[in-house]
Scaffold this motif. Structure first.
Motif, mmCIF file in Angstrom:
data_model
loop_
_atom_site.group_PDB
_atom_site.id
_atom_site.type_symbol
_atom_site.label_atom_id
_atom_site.label_comp_id
_atom_site.label_asym_id
_atom_site.label_seq_id
_atom_site.Cartn_x
_atom_site.Cartn_y
_atom_site.Cartn_z
ATOM 1 N N ASP A 87 7.091 1.861 1.085
ATOM 2 C CA ASP A 87 6.018 1.544 2.035
ATOM 3 C C ASP A 87 6.526 1.382 3.465
ATOM 4 O OD1 ASP A 87 4.042 1.658 0.096
ATOM 5 O OD2 ASP A 87 4.168 -0.475 -0.377
ATOM 6 N N ALA A 88 7.643 0.698 3.625
ATOM 7 C CA ALA A 88 8.188 0.504 4.972
ATOM 8 C C ALA A 88 8.608 1.838 5.586
ATOM 9 C CB ALA A 88 9.378 -0.463 4.936
ATOM 10 N N ASP A 89 9.170 2.711 4.779
ATOM 11 C CA ASP A 89 9.587 4.021 5.280
ATOM 12 C C ASP A 89 8.388 4.910 5.593
ATOM 13 O OD1 ASP A 89 12.247 3.280 5.063
ATOM 14 O OD2 ASP A 89 12.464 4.099 3.044
ATOM 15 N N LEU B 11 7.650 6.593 9.252
ATOM 16 C CA LEU B 11 7.332 8.000 9.499
ATOM 17 C C LEU B 11 6.003 8.145 10.229
ATOM 18 C CD1 LEU B 11 8.537 10.794 8.990
ATOM 19 C CD2 LEU B 11 7.170 10.914 6.891
ATOM 20 N N MET B 12 5.015 7.310 9.890
ATOM 21 C CA MET B 12 3.716 7.351 10.574
ATOM 22 C C MET B 12 3.849 7.048 12.064
ATOM 23 S SD MET B 12 1.085 5.372 8.090
ATOM 24 C CE MET B 12 0.266 6.192 6.730
ATOM 25 N N LEU B 13 4.825 6.239 12.422
ATOM 26 C CA LEU B 13 4.977 5.830 13.810
ATOM 27 C C LEU B 13 5.854 6.765 14.637
ATOM 28 C CD1 LEU B 13 5.327 1.939 13.446
ATOM 29 C CD2 LEU B 13 3.339 3.250 14.233
ATOM 30 N N VAL B 14 6.714 7.548 13.980
ATOM 31 C CA VAL B 14 7.608 8.399 14.768
ATOM 32 C C VAL B 14 7.224 9.877 14.733
ATOM 33 C CG1 VAL B 14 9.530 6.794 14.500
ATOM 34 C CG2 VAL B 14 9.321 8.706 12.908
ATOM 35 N N HIS B 15 6.711 10.354 13.609
ATOM 36 C CA HIS B 15 6.425 11.782 13.507
ATOM 37 C C HIS B 15 5.394 12.252 14.537
ATOM 38 C CE1 HIS B 15 4.963 15.591 11.709
ATOM 39 N NE2 HIS B 15 6.240 15.729 11.386
ATOM 40 N N PRO B 16 4.282 11.524 14.737
ATOM 41 C CA PRO B 16 3.296 11.986 15.724
ATOM 42 C C PRO B 16 3.827 12.026 17.155
ATOM 43 C CG PRO B 16 2.314 10.378 14.242
ATOM 44 C CD PRO B 16 3.790 10.335 14.007
ATOM 45 N N ALA B 17 4.818 11.210 17.460
ATOM 46 C CA ALA B 17 5.347 11.175 18.820
ATOM 47 C C ALA B 17 5.964 12.523 19.206
ATOM 48 C CB ALA B 17 6.388 10.062 18.958
ATOM 49 N N PHE B 18 6.544 13.205 18.225
ATOM 50 C CA PHE B 18 7.197 14.476 18.500
ATOM 51 C C PHE B 18 6.366 15.673 18.042
ATOM 52 C CE2 PHE B 18 10.467 11.240 18.124
ATOM 53 C CZ PHE B 18 11.226 11.468 19.259
ATOM 54 N N ALA B 19 5.773 15.578 16.856
ATOM 55 C CA ALA B 19 5.037 16.714 16.297
ATOM 56 C C ALA B 19 3.628 16.840 16.869
ATOM 57 C CB ALA B 19 4.967 16.590 14.777
ATOM 58 N N LYS B 20 3.050 15.723 17.311
ATOM 59 C CA LYS B 20 1.673 15.737 17.820
ATOM 60 C C LYS B 20 1.582 15.308 19.275
ATOM 61 C CE LYS B 20 0.243 16.634 13.612
ATOM 62 N NZ LYS B 20 -0.251 17.978 13.241
ATOM 63 N N ARG C 89 -1.029 -2.668 1.548
ATOM 64 C CA ARG C 89 0.303 -2.736 0.948
ATOM 65 C C ARG C 89 1.084 -3.849 1.639
ATOM 66 N NH1 ARG C 89 0.519 0.687 -3.525
ATOM 67 N NH2 ARG C 89 2.708 1.210 -3.145
ATOM 68 N N THR C 90 2.119 -4.328 0.991
ATOM 69 C CA THR C 90 2.972 -5.358 1.586
ATOM 70 C C THR C 90 4.108 -4.666 2.327
ATOM 71 O OG1 THR C 90 2.442 -6.883 -0.212
ATOM 72 C CG2 THR C 90 4.392 -7.389 1.128
ATOM 73 N N ILE C 91 4.062 -4.717 3.637
ATOM 74 C CA ILE C 91 5.029 -3.989 4.462
ATOM 75 C C ILE C 91 6.156 -4.919 4.911
ATOM 76 C CG2 ILE C 91 5.354 -2.555 6.506
ATOM 77 C CD1 ILE C 91 3.411 -1.393 4.394
ATOM 78 N N ASP C 92 7.382 -4.484 4.749
ATOM 79 C CA ASP C 92 8.545 -5.200 5.267
ATOM 80 C C ASP C 92 8.752 -4.743 6.710
ATOM 81 O OD1 ASP C 92 11.012 -6.210 5.975
ATOM 82 O OD2 ASP C 92 11.974 -5.765 4.056
ATOM 83 N N TRP C 93 8.144 -5.451 7.648
ATOM 84 C CA TRP C 93 8.184 -5.037 9.054
ATOM 85 C C TRP C 93 9.580 -5.125 9.642
ATOM 86 C CZ3 TRP C 93 4.314 -2.252 10.744
ATOM 87 C CH2 TRP C 93 3.073 -2.394 10.126
ATOM 88 N N ASP C 94 10.401 -6.048 9.125
ATOM 89 C CA ASP C 94 11.785 -6.122 9.594
ATOM 90 C C ASP C 94 12.548 -4.852 9.214
ATOM 91 O OD1 ASP C 94 11.579 -8.607 10.796
ATOM 92 O OD2 ASP C 94 12.148 -9.703 8.982
ATOM 93 N N ALA C 95 12.263 -4.322 8.030
ATOM 94 C CA ALA C 95 12.917 -3.082 7.593
ATOM 95 C C ALA C 95 12.469 -1.906 8.450
ATOM 96 C CB ALA C 95 12.608 -2.817 6.118
#
Length: 205
Positions: A106-108, A112-121, A143-149
């Motif tokens: 989930d953390a990964d 990916l949701m936060l970095v892929h659009p910056a370059f691909a979109k 989902r339970t997200i490990d934000w530190d991870a």
């Protein structure tokens, strides 16, 4: 014997949508280890898929099709050199099995949701589908997200500012206070004040 993880829209709709069919997807994105890309292509061609290679993106992905099924095979999450460290094997080592498929942790997936659009979109270009905002919101709330991870991987890869910009765009599209992200996470990945002002103005205009 090929390690893979379903990524992006098809993965998210399987784990957070009550009815996955509500979330359309034009293709299936698979992440594989770079050293297994030829074996993966051979396996898919053996299953009747036809390989299509785009010279502009062959450094990190290729497409295969059979009938109405399109698969994008990725052996890097972005064009090589965009990240400070190799990320593919890190992501594959933490993959999780759910709903009969291998997907990202989930953390990964959030990473990916936060970095892929910056370059691909280009963050907020016309081909930046609004369903990505819904995907992010549902994943972060259901989902339970490990934000530190997530923050640690952003720091390792050198993509904090890219992620902060995408997150800022998501926030601008949602009602105030709806973005389901801890304040501490946003502060940790934020660029300096001057760059924040510049990027915010760029998004607004």
């Amino acid at each position: 014997g090929i390690r893979y993880a379903v990524i992006k829209g098809v993965h998210v709709r399987e784990v957070v949508y009550t009815d996955p069919a509500l979330r359309p997807a034009s293709d299936i994105d698979l992440l594989i280890a770079p050293e297994q890309r030829l074996a993966a292509v051979d396996a898919l061609r053996g299953a009747g898929f036809t390989l299509f290679v785009n010279p502009d993106v062959v450094s990190h992905e290729a497409s295969l099709a059979r009938g109405g099924v399109d698969i994008d095979l990725h052996w890097d999450i972005l064009r090589p050199g965009r990240t400070r460290i190799d990320t593919v094997n890190i992501l594959l080592a933490r993959r999780r099995r759910s709903t009969e498929i291998w997907g990202l942790d989930d953390a990964d997936a959030v990473f990916l949701m936060l970095v892929h659009p910056a370059f691909a979109k280009y963050v907020c270009s016309p081909n930046m589908d609004l369903n990505k905002v819904i995907d992010f919101t549902l994943l972060a709330t259901r989902r339970t997200i490990d934000w530190d991870a997530v923050a640690a991987l952003l720091e390792q890869t050198g993509l904090c500012t890219a992620a902060w910009t995408v997150l800022r765009w998501y926030a601008m599209l949602l009602e105030p206070g709806v973005l389901p992200v801890p304040d501490g996470f946003v502060t940790r990945i934020a660029p300096g004040p001057l760059r924040q002002r510049y990027l915010t103005r760029w998004l607004e205009h």
